[in-house]
Design a protein around this motif. Structure first.
Motif, mmCIF file in Angstrom:
data_model
loop_
_atom_site.group_PDB
_atom_site.id
_atom_site.type_symbol
_atom_site.label_atom_id
_atom_site.label_comp_id
_atom_site.label_asym_id
_atom_site.label_seq_id
_atom_site.Cartn_x
_atom_site.Cartn_y
_atom_site.Cartn_z
ATOM 1 N N TYR A 33 16.869 39.304 20.648
ATOM 2 C CA TYR A 33 16.918 40.500 19.807
ATOM 3 C C TYR A 33 16.841 41.736 20.688
ATOM 4 N N VAL A 197 20.191 35.505 9.508
ATOM 5 C CA VAL A 197 19.448 36.743 9.296
ATOM 6 C C VAL A 197 19.473 37.022 7.794
ATOM 7 N N ARG A 241 15.379 35.944 11.326
ATOM 8 C CA ARG A 241 14.968 37.344 11.225
ATOM 9 C C ARG A 241 15.207 37.843 9.806
ATOM 10 N N ASP A 294 12.310 43.373 10.327
ATOM 11 C CA ASP A 294 12.666 44.770 10.575
ATOM 12 C C ASP A 294 12.589 45.515 9.251
ATOM 13 N N VAL A 337 21.404 40.847 17.434
ATOM 14 C CA VAL A 337 20.667 39.604 17.223
ATOM 15 C C VAL A 337 21.542 38.455 17.715
ATOM 16 N N GLU A 338 21.077 37.795 18.749
ATOM 17 C CA GLU A 338 21.831 36.675 19.346
ATOM 18 C C GLU A 338 23.271 37.097 19.671
#
Length: 470
Positions: A33, A197, A241, A294, A337-338
């Protein structure tokens, strides 16, 4: 009963219900991340500057992009003129910023008149009319546009290139026009396993709706592995996430007189929001002990009203802020992310464009802002924003892989392919307190599917819908 064996630091763990045999433990995926929202930070917070500077910076940054795009579309020898150099009847291209003159557009004078109990203007969903006019401005002059350009679709603040000729009456007849279109996109890495996600927006905490809280608690239980059978828990472990896209609090936590006051007199933080923030902290505590989260602010949250909204203060979350898995982010939001680049807002920019254009679908407006290469073209005209001086941070310099907006009326998604091979997943994330729906994005396939809890009833746990691919 569940025992929490996860720690604030390090990896997180999902738990299963204890049985006579040892229960399996599902390790949650921990993708790389990288937050990339520094451009949306506001430093000194100096509001003494004029908003003309942000328009000038926007035009200066985007002019080279539009000129290059114009040459690709209309030929390398196309004549590109400044407004001061126009000659009547000469076919040429002009690059400038659109201004849409709208007689129905609300003004501060009307808001002040409401304070004095004069007759207020009736609220409208759309502010467009047949009498609207399109005007193109460059650094020095402006000219009225007519011809082959959709007036109702355009919004103030868009930087475009128009091709045509000036008439003898001083108006410019548009034969064609173009936008900056999609920026370049970095390659998306190939993943060997499904990682998700979860996007959710519009929690609406602080309202009196019990079904909304029930669905929200179900969502929390599903993510933390306390809901469903082992197969569903295994699928939930692939959620790496969670992203909360604004409007965490309900509009009912705001000042009751907010709708009748001028915006500059409205108090953003009210006593009714204190209990809602405490409830949010408790919900976040359940989540961050298991998965990184987040949190973006939205229109009704205790953050600054103008874009870009700065992260919520950690002191509001005494329980969950001790976990490093809680990330308080800005609105707009940008992160990788990734290797998958996410970009999005809590929806204020999309809703504002909806009011001042003929476009109704959040997904359609998302695509339009992507092709304009600008997150919030209507700021600062009808959407409040910080008076940036040297650079407009809302200009898209790199194409995201996932582009979303929160607090949409319904869930919508679309795969968009650009001319240079860009692949973008567009997502309209629905308001959870209305739809009981969240979204799952598969980082490997870039597919999105909704998770709905609207069918759940207290008497039948099997009615809860959880569509998780794994």
């Amino acid at each position: 009963m569940f025992s929490d064996i996860s720690a604030p630091k390090g990896g997180s763990t999902l738990l299963c219900r204890p049985t006579e045999e040892p229960a399996p433990v599902f390790e949650r995926a921990s993708p790389a991340y990288n937050p990339c929202s520094e451009r949306f930070g506001v430093g000194e917070r100096n509001f003494n500057r004029q908003y003309a500077h942000i328009y000038a910076a926007r035009l200066m940054q985007m002019s080279p992009l539009l000129k290059e795009r114009a040459r690709r579309k209309w030929g390398s020898d196309v004549l590109i003129r400044k407004l001061c150099d126009l000659q009547a009847g000469e076919q040429c291209c002009i690059v400038g910023t659109l201004f849409k003159r709208m007689e129905l557009q609300p003004s501060i004078l009307k808001e002040i008149s409401e304070e004095h109990n004069l007759l207020p203007q009736p609220p409208r969903v759309k502010y467009i009319s047949d009498n609207d006019e399109l005007i193109l401005e460059d650094e020095l002059q402006r000219i009225k546009l007519e011809g082959k350009i959709d007036r109702d679709r355009c919004v103030t603040g868009s930087v475009i290139a128009v091709f045509g000729a000036e008439r003898n009456d001083g108006k410019f007849t548009v034969e064609d026009f173009c936008t900056a279109d999609l920026p370049e996109q970095s390659a998306r890495p190939a993943l060997h396993s499904d990682k998700f996600v979860l996007l959710v927006s519009g929690l609406g905490l602080g309202s009196s709706r019990g079904d909304s809280m029930l669905g929200l608690q179900l969502l929390v239980d599903m993510v933390t592995g306390q809901l469903g059978e082992q197969g569903e828990q295994s699928g939930a472990a692939a959620i790496s996430r969670i992203l909360m896209a604004g409007n965490l609090l309900s509009p009912s936590t705001q000042d009751k007189d907010a709708s009748t006051k001028a915006k500059y007199l409205t108090k953003k933080t009210q006593a009714g929001s204190v209990e809602a923030i405490r409830l949010l902290d408790e919900l976040l505590l359940q989540l961050v002990s298991s998965v990184p989260v987040d949190v973006m602010p939205g229109q009704y949250d205790p953050s600054n009203h103008t874009l870009p909204q700065q992260p919520l203060h950690r002191c509001m979350f005494p329980l969950s802020s001790v976990y490093p898995t809680l990330q308080l982010a800005s609105n707009p939001y940008q992160a990788t992310v990734e290797g998958v680049r996410f970009l999005g807002t809590s929806g204020q920019n999309i809703i504002d464009i909806q009011h001042y254009s003929c476009m109704n679908s959040h997904l359609e407006i998302l695509e339009e802002t992507l092709r304009l290469r600008h997150l919030a073209p209507t700021a600062p005209d009808t959407l409040g924003c910080y008076p940036f001086y040297l650079k407009d941070p809302f200009i898209l310099e790199e194409c995201p892989h996932v582009y979303f907006s929160g607090n949409a009326p319904v869930f919508e998604t679309k795969r968009l392919t650009g001319g240079a091979g860009q692949e973008i997943l567009l997502i309209a994330v629905p308001a959870f307190h209305r739809t009981q729906t969240a979204c799952l994005v598969n980082l490997r396939t870039l597919q999105c599917e909704p998770i709905s809890f609207s069918a759940f009833s207290a008497g039948d746990e099997d009615d809860g819908e959880m569509n998780i691919s794994h």
